[in-house]
Scaffold this motif. Structure first.
Motif, short mmCIF file in Angstrom:
data_model
loop_
_atom_site.label_atom_id
_atom_site.label_comp_id
_atom_site.label_asym_id
_atom_site.label_seq_id
_atom_site.Cartn_x
_atom_site.Cartn_y
_atom_site.Cartn_z
N ASN A 78 -15.11 29.42 29.40
CA ASN A 78 -15.60 28.06 29.60
C ASN A 78 -14.43 27.11 29.72
O ASN A 78 -13.63 26.99 28.80
CB ASN A 78 -16.49 27.64 28.44
N LEU A 79 -14.37 26.44 30.84
CA LEU A 79 -13.30 25.47 31.08
C LEU A 79 -13.92 24.12 31.37
O LEU A 79 -14.72 23.98 32.29
CB LEU A 79 -12.44 25.92 32.25
N THR A 84 -19.92 28.16 33.59
CA THR A 84 -19.32 29.28 32.89
C THR A 84 -18.83 30.34 33.87
O THR A 84 -19.50 30.64 34.85
CB THR A 84 -20.36 29.92 31.95
N ARG A 85 -17.66 30.90 33.58
CA ARG A 85 -17.13 31.98 34.40
C ARG A 85 -17.09 33.26 33.59
O ARG A 85 -17.08 33.23 32.36
CB ARG A 85 -15.72 31.62 34.88
N TYR A 86 -17.02 34.38 34.30
CA TYR A 86 -17.04 35.67 33.64
C TYR A 86 -15.82 36.46 34.05
O TYR A 86 -15.41 36.45 35.21
CB TYR A 86 -18.35 36.39 33.96
N CYS A 87 -15.22 37.15 33.09
CA CYS A 87 -13.90 37.75 33.25
C CYS A 87 -13.97 39.24 32.93
O CYS A 87 -14.46 39.63 31.87
CB CYS A 87 -12.93 37.04 32.31
N PRO A 88 -13.48 40.08 33.85
CA PRO A 88 -13.53 41.53 33.64
C PRO A 88 -12.37 42.05 32.79
O PRO A 88 -12.40 43.21 32.38
CB PRO A 88 -13.41 42.08 35.06
N ASN A 89 -11.39 41.21 32.52
CA ASN A 89 -10.18 41.65 31.83
C ASN A 89 -10.39 41.64 30.31
O ASN A 89 -10.50 40.57 29.70
CB ASN A 89 -9.03 40.72 32.24
N VAL A 130 -9.95 33.37 19.35
CA VAL A 130 -8.88 32.43 19.69
C VAL A 130 -8.88 32.29 21.20
O VAL A 130 -8.95 33.28 21.92
CB VAL A 130 -7.49 32.95 19.24
N GLU A 131 -8.81 31.05 21.63
CA GLU A 131 -8.91 30.78 23.06
C GLU A 131 -7.76 29.89 23.46
O GLU A 131 -7.54 28.84 22.86
CB GLU A 131 -10.23 30.05 23.28
N ARG B 81 -20.38 25.74 25.81
CA ARG B 81 -21.22 24.92 26.66
C ARG B 81 -21.78 23.71 25.93
O ARG B 81 -22.68 23.04 26.42
CB ARG B 81 -22.41 25.75 27.19
N ALA B 82 -21.27 23.47 24.75
CA ALA B 82 -21.83 22.39 23.95
C ALA B 82 -21.45 21.04 24.55
O ALA B 82 -20.50 20.93 25.33
CB ALA B 82 -21.33 22.51 22.52
N PRO B 83 -22.19 20.00 24.18
CA PRO B 83 -21.87 18.65 24.66
C PRO B 83 -20.42 18.29 24.35
O PRO B 83 -19.88 18.66 23.30
CB PRO B 83 -22.82 17.76 23.85
#
Ligand SMILES: [Mn+2]
Ligand SMILES: [Mn+2]
Ligand SMILES: [Zn+2]
Ligand SMILES: [Zn+2]
Lengths: 141, 141
Positions: A78-79, A84-89, A130-131, B81-83
């Motif tokens: 999530n950026l 939302t994006r999905y990542c195969p890594n 952790v992101e 995805r929260a506000p």
DNA sequence: AGTAGGAATTAGAATAATTCCAAATCACCC
DNA sequence: GGGTGATTTGGAATTATTCTAATTCCTACT
């Protein structure tokens, strides 16, 4: 055994290893995510999946994605407020969001980087996730 | 000079220093964000602002927030995805998202931490923003 | 093999944060 | 005091995602 059924068997095993039923829909959703190293949105995945399974519904794509993320076969990214994006890594890695092209790049991390990051947390904070996200310009070459 | 007008003057100065008109709406939105060290959503800010300015509209709150974020007086925090949440802390810091309470905590960072983080980027990647988010359980005390 | 019961899929409606729009108001300059 | 651009406002629109209820599909059991 054909390359086709070979691939099928591999995907099937991955799903079964996670204790989820290897339905055709889950299989094809996982397939299109794994076969490209990018970060597609649900819409993009829906479009790719329809090529080989035209009857699938968007709701099912969302259902499958939730299942795959929950069981750890796919990562969710999530950026900002973007879809939302999905990542195969599945390696631990950071993300770099190119603010010109909108593309998301994987950034490899030194070995125990995420664990070392965790050490900056004060006592009493126990992080399960952790992101690390960067945002900026990437050289165009 | 009363404490009231004192506060008013300080807020006013901050806005003028950023070259934006110090309207009453911008001032009160900034005030409610600065007077508590939490991470309110636009809705929460709207509710707090209405206490002293009952006629303000939600659209204006969003407009003010965008202005304040753009000029750097307030930080924007997006988690999953929260506000969107808004943060009064202008120091470089990370965020810890408590998955039990939903609360967001600031995590202080050693001096040049963010800059050191940037060094893990491969050549050609120039990050203008670095975002570090933790998610997990925090001790309840 | 036939069937009951639960899981998965589906189409479409609902949700909700945010943005857009067009009209009203405001602030500042002449 | 009128003109002009910025700001505010209420309401409509947008849109990613979730929900709902009906259908279809599996699987286990007899
Ligand atoms: Mn999309
Ligand atoms: Mn909210
Ligand atoms: Zn990735
Ligand atoms: Zn903060």
């Amino acid at each position: 055994m054909s390359a086709q059924s070979d691939k099928h068997a591999v995907l099937c095993e991955k799903l079964k290893a996670c204790d989820i039923r290897p339905t055709p829909q889950r299989e094809v959703v996982l397939k299109v995510i794994l076969e490209k190293r990018d970060h597609p949105t649900a819409d993009e995945i829906f479009a790719r999946v329809k090529a080989s399974m035209p009857t699938i519904s968007l709701a099912t794509v969302y259902n499958c994605l939730e299942t795959l993320v929950t069981c750890g076969l796919v990562r969710q990214v999530n950026l900002e407020r973007a879809p939302t994006r999905y990542c195969p890594n599945l390696q631990e890695h950071a993300h770099f969001h190119d603010e010109v092209t909108g593309k998301v790049h994987d950034v490899e991390l030194p070995g125990d980087f995420m664990d070392r990051l965790r050490t900056i947390l004060p006592a009493g904070f126990d992080a399960s996730t952790v992101e690390l996200n960067f945002r900026g310009k990437a050289a165009t070459n």
